[in-house]
Design an enzyme around this catalytic site. Structure first.
Site, PDB file in Angstrom:
ATOM      1  N   HIS A 331     -72.560   8.043 102.724  1.00  0.00           N
ATOM      2  CA  HIS A 331     -72.060   9.277 102.686  1.00  0.00           C
ATOM      3  C   HIS A 331     -71.438   9.512 101.296  1.00  0.00           C
ATOM      4  CE1 HIS A 331     -69.428  12.651 103.342  1.00  0.00           C
ATOM      5  NE2 HIS A 331     -70.030  13.225 104.371  1.00  0.00           N
ATOM      6  N   ASP A 390     -74.355  12.193 111.180  1.00  0.00           N
ATOM      7  CA  ASP A 390     -75.755  12.433 111.383  1.00  0.00           C
ATOM      8  C   ASP A 390     -76.699  11.469 111.856  1.00  0.00           C
ATOM      9  OD1 ASP A 390     -75.754  15.310 110.406  1.00  0.00           O
ATOM     10  OD2 ASP A 390     -75.607  14.641 108.402  1.00  0.00           O
TER      11      ASP A 390
END
Length: 453
Positions: A331, A390
């Site tokens: 991320h 996700d």
């Protein structure tokens, strides 16, 4: 006058080369002028462009004067996301409406305020007469994000106060859009499924007493049926995707367009256009596609060594789409952990058991464990990576039988809340248009007559 396709292709190829030549900026100049590409410095730290009270992300701690990676923390209006989830789930309530209220208005609602807010959302789930037939059913597309954007911009034509940017009017518009996003997304998909994929057409109406997640599953499915666990896990997914610190592309877009004085529909349409970009909102689709590829090419998906070696091939651009990315891992902000993924995982496992998808969950868990090790071994520059939200959201949507065409719209259905909160905050605080500075690097030229060029 008609132009042949071959002529168009030759034209675009010719001028594509010209653009690549004249629009190219040497990468060295960014360092020379101190320009932070992507609004990030060399260490990945974002350029500060605003101040917000809406949410907060923490991914590091200061120890002995140095910034050290730490488990990720996410706060909505100062409340730790884990505590919010524990609160509404512990009391066996759906959280979307309550947390939307918190993000929009800055405080948790009492029973009376929450009831009033739910009533406003229920009233907002009403489209103009014949809107589905005249707008959504016309020119259906496999790109539901484009369909959604078209619907939002068309709704502006039905609003008599479309350009009124007073706080009260914007709140009305935002609440109505939050209510309508699930319907516009699902109806857009149903139109595409019917007209482009020859499927049956279902246009179910929402019910006012149901939550947002319940209504989404009700209007999506032919039989309108769903389990409580399905609705609760979807509700959790929407809460976890609602907002993320303000420092993302679509939220920044929302604030930039808001600062220009534009109307709510145009602002949200711009945010949608940002979110649909594969670098922003399409990560969960890529995770699902990657797992399909792994199942296809690894003979025994229970063998950790086989899976690990295939992940190594993906990372070295030898497999899957050859981009060198293990999707769902890492991320821009978090390194040690993404708190949203950690919250999500336990509920994903419960849903996998209910749906008979334990083997899929086991494969996801294995790769969550193996991928950081492979990345550490193969990448010299290694800050540490972990599964992001996700990674599991794509699995959840597939277990809920949500078609892939709706994966990114699902993100939008949640994030419209954060966008609305940031639009409101920008209107309350800012009185200046955002005007970023650029370094001009163009050469000076002397005009020549056309015969001399």
């Amino acid at each position: 006058m008609t132009i042949k396709k071959e002529d168009v292709r030759n034209f675009t190829e010719k001028y594509g080369k010209i653009c690549r030549k004249n629009d190219n900026v040497q990468k060295e100049l960014f360092t020379e002028y101190g320009v932070k590409r992507g609004l990030r410095d060399i260490n990945g730290q974002g350029v500060v462009t605003g101040i917000t009270n809406i949410s907060r992300i923490e991914s590091s701690e200061i120890i002995d004067g140095k910034s050290v990676p730490a488990p990720g923390r996410l706060y909505y209006r100062g409340y730790k996301i884990q505590e919010l989830v524990k609160g509404f789930m512990g009391e066996n309530r759906y959280g979307f409406e309550e947390i939307a209220y918190l993000l929009l208005f800055g405080e948790l609602p009492d029973k009376e305020n929450l009831t009033e807010f739910k009533r406003m959302l229920a009233a907002g789930r009403r489209l103009p007469t014949n809107f589905v037939r005249d707008v959504i059913m016309k020119a259906p597309s496999s790109d539901i994000m484009n369909s959604l954007t078209k619907s939002i911009l068309t709704l502006a034509s039905y609003d008599k106060n479309v350009s009124d940017t007073s706080l009260e009017n914007v709140i009305r518009q935002c609440v109505e859009l939050i209510a309508l996003f699930p319907m516009l997304s699902v109806y857009g998909y149903q139109a595409y499924n019917h007209y482009k994929k020859n499927g049956s057409l279902y246009i179910h109406r929402p019910r006012p007493e149901l939550s947002t997640s319940e209504n989404f599953l009700r209007i999506l499915r032919p039989d309108k049926q769903y389990t409580e666990l399905e609705a609760k896990v979807l509700d959790l997914a929407l809460v976890l995707h609602m907002e993320h610190g303000g420092g993302n592309n679509s939220t920044f877009t929302t604030r930039v367009v808001t600062s220009s004085g534009s109307d709510t529909y145009s602002t949200i349409a711009a945010a949608l256009s940002s979110l649909k970009g594969p670098r922003h909102g399409g990560a969960n689709i890529m995770v699902v596609e990657m797992f399909k590829d792994i199942r296809k090419n690894v003979s025994d998906i229970t063998d950790q060594e086989q899976v690990k070696e295939y992940l190594r091939k993906i990372l070295n651009q030898e497999a899957f789409n050859k981009k060198g990315l293990i999707y769902g891992m890492g991320h821009a902000v978090y390194s040690v952990s993404d708190p949203r993924a950690e919250i999500f995982k336990a509920f994903v496992e419960k849903l996998a058991i209910e749906k008979g998808r334990e083997k899929d969950f086991q494969l996801y868990s294995m790769i969550e464990h193996l991928a950081p090790k492979v990345i550490a071994e193969e990448r010299k520059m290694y800050k540490g990576v972990s599964a992001n939200v996700d990674f599991y959201s794509g699995l959840v949507y597939s277990m809920l039988d949500i078609p892939e065409e709706l994966f990114t719209p699902m993100f939008a259905i949640a994030r419209i809340v954060g966008w609305s909160a940031h639009r409101i905050e920008e209107l309350v605080n800012a009185d200046k248009i955002m005007r970023p500075a650029y370094v001009s690097n163009c050469d000076y030229n002397v005009y020549k007559k056309i015969e001399e060029r």
